[in-house]
Design a protein around this motif. Sequence first.
Motif, PDB file in Angstrom:
ATOM      1  N   LYS A   4      -3.640  -5.993 -19.158  1.00  0.00           N
ATOM      2  CA  LYS A   4      -4.532  -6.235 -18.004  1.00  0.00           C
ATOM      3  C   LYS A   4      -3.763  -6.340 -16.625  1.00  0.00           C
ATOM      4  CE  LYS A   4      -8.373  -8.252 -16.063  1.00  0.00           C
ATOM      5  NZ  LYS A   4      -9.731  -7.666 -16.015  1.00  0.00           N
ATOM      6  N   TYR A   5      -2.398  -7.078 -17.063  1.00  0.00           N
ATOM      7  CA  TYR A   5      -1.697  -7.167 -15.828  1.00  0.00           C
ATOM      8  C   TYR A   5      -1.164  -5.706 -15.286  1.00  0.00           C
ATOM      9  CZ  TYR A   5       2.508  -7.849 -12.931  1.00  0.00           C
ATOM     10  OH  TYR A   5       3.389  -8.126 -11.928  1.00  0.00           O
ATOM     11  N   GLU A   6      -1.067  -4.751 -15.781  1.00  0.00           N
ATOM     12  CA  GLU A   6      -0.640  -3.352 -15.665  1.00  0.00           C
ATOM     13  C   GLU A   6      -1.588  -2.766 -14.972  1.00  0.00           C
ATOM     14  OE1 GLU A   6       2.676  -2.409 -18.792  1.00  0.00           O
ATOM     15  OE2 GLU A   6       0.622  -1.697 -19.292  1.00  0.00           O
ATOM     16  N   TYR A   7      -2.657  -2.826 -15.274  1.00  0.00           N
ATOM     17  CA  TYR A   7      -4.039  -2.461 -14.636  1.00  0.00           C
ATOM     18  C   TYR A   7      -4.321  -3.032 -13.188  1.00  0.00           C
ATOM     19  CZ  TYR A   7      -8.889  -1.628 -13.729  1.00  0.00           C
ATOM     20  OH  TYR A   7      -9.929  -1.255 -12.762  1.00  0.00           O
ATOM     21  N   ILE A   8      -4.152  -4.524 -13.028  1.00  0.00           N
ATOM     22  CA  ILE A   8      -4.260  -4.984 -12.021  1.00  0.00           C
ATOM     23  C   ILE A   8      -3.292  -4.807 -10.705  1.00  0.00           C
ATOM     24  CG2 ILE A   8      -4.478  -7.476 -10.716  1.00  0.00           C
ATOM     25  CD1 ILE A   8      -6.768  -6.633 -12.324  1.00  0.00           C
ATOM     26  N   HIS A   9      -2.133  -4.558 -11.530  1.00  0.00           N
ATOM     27  CA  HIS A   9      -0.968  -4.197 -10.545  1.00  0.00           C
ATOM     28  C   HIS A   9      -0.971  -2.648  -9.950  1.00  0.00           C
ATOM     29  CE1 HIS A   9       3.272  -2.951  -9.371  1.00  0.00           C
ATOM     30  NE2 HIS A   9       3.361  -4.288  -9.112  1.00  0.00           N
ATOM     31  N   GLU A  10      -1.624  -1.950 -10.897  1.00  0.00           N
ATOM     32  CA  GLU A  10      -2.014  -0.529 -10.567  1.00  0.00           C
ATOM     33  C   GLU A  10      -3.114  -0.415  -9.325  1.00  0.00           C
ATOM     34  OE1 GLU A  10      -2.469   2.445 -13.406  1.00  0.00           O
ATOM     35  OE2 GLU A  10      -0.442   1.886 -14.322  1.00  0.00           O
ATOM     36  N   LEU A  11      -3.973  -1.243  -9.488  1.00  0.00           N
ATOM     37  CA  LEU A  11      -5.126  -1.329  -8.767  1.00  0.00           C
ATOM     38  C   LEU A  11      -4.515  -1.720  -7.336  1.00  0.00           C
ATOM     39  CD1 LEU A  11      -8.426  -1.243  -8.400  1.00  0.00           C
ATOM     40  CD2 LEU A  11      -8.196  -3.742  -9.105  1.00  0.00           C
ATOM     41  N   TRP A  12      -3.783  -2.892  -7.249  1.00  0.00           N
ATOM     42  CA  TRP A  12      -3.119  -3.459  -6.135  1.00  0.00           C
ATOM     43  C   TRP A  12      -2.502  -2.217  -5.328  1.00  0.00           C
ATOM     44  CZ3 TRP A  12       1.972  -4.007  -4.594  1.00  0.00           C
ATOM     45  CH2 TRP A  12       2.071  -4.622  -3.349  1.00  0.00           C
ATOM     46  N   LEU A  13      -1.794  -1.359  -6.288  1.00  0.00           N
ATOM     47  CA  LEU A  13      -1.004  -0.412  -5.544  1.00  0.00           C
ATOM     48  C   LEU A  13      -1.943   0.742  -5.043  1.00  0.00           C
ATOM     49  CD1 LEU A  13       1.967  -0.142  -8.006  1.00  0.00           C
ATOM     50  CD2 LEU A  13       2.184  -0.767  -5.806  1.00  0.00           C
ATOM     51  N   GLU A  14      -2.844   1.088  -5.703  1.00  0.00           N
ATOM     52  CA  GLU A  14      -3.798   2.029  -5.327  1.00  0.00           C
ATOM     53  C   GLU A  14      -4.831   1.558  -3.928  1.00  0.00           C
ATOM     54  OE1 GLU A  14      -6.487   2.776  -8.517  1.00  0.00           O
ATOM     55  OE2 GLU A  14      -4.565   3.486  -9.669  1.00  0.00           O
ATOM     56  N   GLN A  15      -4.983   0.133  -4.013  1.00  0.00           N
ATOM     57  CA  GLN A  15      -5.694  -0.241  -3.142  1.00  0.00           C
ATOM     58  C   GLN A  15      -5.023  -0.466  -1.581  1.00  0.00           C
ATOM     59  OE1 GLN A  15      -8.946  -0.696  -3.268  1.00  0.00           O
ATOM     60  NE2 GLN A  15      -9.264  -1.413  -1.077  1.00  0.00           N
ATOM     61  N   SER A  16      -3.635  -0.544  -1.677  1.00  0.00           N
ATOM     62  CA  SER A  16      -2.919  -0.753  -0.712  1.00  0.00           C
ATOM     63  C   SER A  16      -2.710   0.640   0.072  1.00  0.00           C
ATOM     64  CB  SER A  16      -1.430  -1.282  -0.802  1.00  0.00           C
ATOM     65  OG  SER A  16      -0.811  -0.540  -1.719  1.00  0.00           O
ATOM     66  N   LYS A  17      -2.552   1.637  -0.494  1.00  0.00           N
ATOM     67  CA  LYS A  17      -2.649   3.003  -0.103  1.00  0.00           C
ATOM     68  C   LYS A  17      -3.968   3.364   0.367  1.00  0.00           C
ATOM     69  CE  LYS A  17       0.897   4.413  -3.554  1.00  0.00           C
ATOM     70  NZ  LYS A  17       1.069   5.356  -4.616  1.00  0.00           N
ATOM     71  N   LYS A  18      -5.045   3.113  -0.030  1.00  0.00           N
ATOM     72  CA  LYS A  18      -6.447   3.642   0.248  1.00  0.00           C
ATOM     73  C   LYS A  18      -6.832   3.050   1.411  1.00  0.00           C
ATOM     74  CE  LYS A  18     -11.069   3.302  -1.386  1.00  0.00           C
ATOM     75  NZ  LYS A  18     -12.032   2.984  -2.366  1.00  0.00           N
ATOM     76  N   ILE A  19      -6.472   1.638   1.692  1.00  0.00           N
ATOM     77  CA  ILE A  19      -7.133   0.713   3.057  1.00  0.00           C
ATOM     78  C   ILE A  19      -6.316   1.683   4.105  1.00  0.00           C
ATOM     79  CG2 ILE A  19      -7.584  -0.983   1.827  1.00  0.00           C
ATOM     80  CD1 ILE A  19      -5.031  -2.409   3.262  1.00  0.00           C
ATOM     81  N   SER A  20      -5.171   2.167   3.984  1.00  0.00           N
ATOM     82  CA  SER A  20      -4.427   2.937   5.177  1.00  0.00           C
ATOM     83  C   SER A  20      -4.758   4.235   5.362  1.00  0.00           C
ATOM     84  CB  SER A  20      -3.153   2.483   5.150  1.00  0.00           C
ATOM     85  OG  SER A  20      -2.506   3.150   3.778  1.00  0.00           O
ATOM     86  N   GLN A  21      -5.418   4.672   4.554  1.00  0.00           N
ATOM     87  CA  GLN A  21      -5.968   6.358   4.685  1.00  0.00           C
ATOM     88  C   GLN A  21      -7.059   6.825   5.775  1.00  0.00           C
ATOM     89  OE1 GLN A  21      -7.056   7.510   0.636  1.00  0.00           O
ATOM     90  NE2 GLN A  21      -4.885   7.957  -0.018  1.00  0.00           N
ATOM     91  N   SER A  22      -7.974   5.868   6.171  1.00  0.00           N
ATOM     92  CA  SER A  22      -8.934   6.007   7.098  1.00  0.00           C
ATOM     93  C   SER A  22      -9.127   4.572   7.994  1.00  0.00           C
ATOM     94  CB  SER A  22      -9.985   6.654   6.443  1.00  0.00           C
ATOM     95  OG  SER A  22     -10.729   5.740   6.163  1.00  0.00           O
ATOM     96  N   PRO A  23      -9.674   4.748   8.978  1.00  0.00           N
ATOM     97  CA  PRO A  23     -10.021   3.794   9.690  1.00  0.00           C
ATOM     98  C   PRO A  23     -11.193   2.954   9.166  1.00  0.00           C
ATOM     99  CG  PRO A  23     -10.217   5.427  11.305  1.00  0.00           C
ATOM    100  CD  PRO A  23      -9.607   5.876   9.863  1.00  0.00           C
ATOM    101  N   TYR A  24     -12.081   3.706   8.366  1.00  0.00           N
ATOM    102  CA  TYR A  24     -13.387   2.922   7.998  1.00  0.00           C
ATOM    103  C   TYR A  24     -12.936   2.272   6.504  1.00  0.00           C
ATOM    104  CZ  TYR A  24     -15.590   6.533  10.579  1.00  0.00           C
ATOM    105  OH  TYR A  24     -15.837   7.247  11.784  1.00  0.00           O
ATOM    106  N   ASN A  25     -12.063   2.775   5.739  1.00  0.00           N
ATOM    107  CA  ASN A  25     -11.516   2.016   4.814  1.00  0.00           C
ATOM    108  C   ASN A  25     -10.812   0.590   5.369  1.00  0.00           C
ATOM    109  OD1 ASN A  25     -12.199   3.984   3.070  1.00  0.00           O
ATOM    110  ND2 ASN A  25     -10.134   4.895   2.646  1.00  0.00           N
ATOM    111  N   TRP A  26     -10.107   0.772   6.366  1.00  0.00           N
ATOM    112  CA  TRP A  26      -9.294  -0.535   6.747  1.00  0.00           C
ATOM    113  C   TRP A  26     -10.439  -1.431   7.394  1.00  0.00           C
ATOM    114  CZ3 TRP A  26      -5.363  -3.305   6.665  1.00  0.00           C
ATOM    115  CH2 TRP A  26      -4.914  -3.897   7.358  1.00  0.00           C
ATOM    116  N   ILE A  27     -11.314  -1.047   8.120  1.00  0.00           N
ATOM    117  CA  ILE A  27     -12.617  -1.891   8.505  1.00  0.00           C
ATOM    118  C   ILE A  27     -13.242  -2.440   7.285  1.00  0.00           C
ATOM    119  CG2 ILE A  27     -14.810  -1.885   9.747  1.00  0.00           C
ATOM    120  CD1 ILE A  27     -13.496   0.248  11.622  1.00  0.00           C
TER     121      ILE A  27
END
Length: 103
Positions: A4-27
Amino acid sequence: MKTKYEYIHELWLEQSKKISQSPYNWIAFLKTAAYMFKFSFEDQLLIHAQRPDATACASYETWNDKLNRWIRKGSKGIALINNDNTLRYVFDIKDTRSPEFKP
């Protein structure tokens, strides 16, 4: 098989990249983060990734002891990573109810 920890850590890494990909994700992230201003940035990312519609999150103990609200049966917590690489869980207000069924 991932823990579960590895899954949540990967989710955190993916989300940190995703929110910076477009202004809509950031908003969209900022809309969630605006309600979670007392949480760290990392916690805000995980809350947004797991429950983007969350408005008020707190731990199980805080809901029960300080706010006099109970967690609904079957509710799933939002996993957050502690500094010692363990998980802790918070619940959104939609996951709670008043013991007297008051709003």
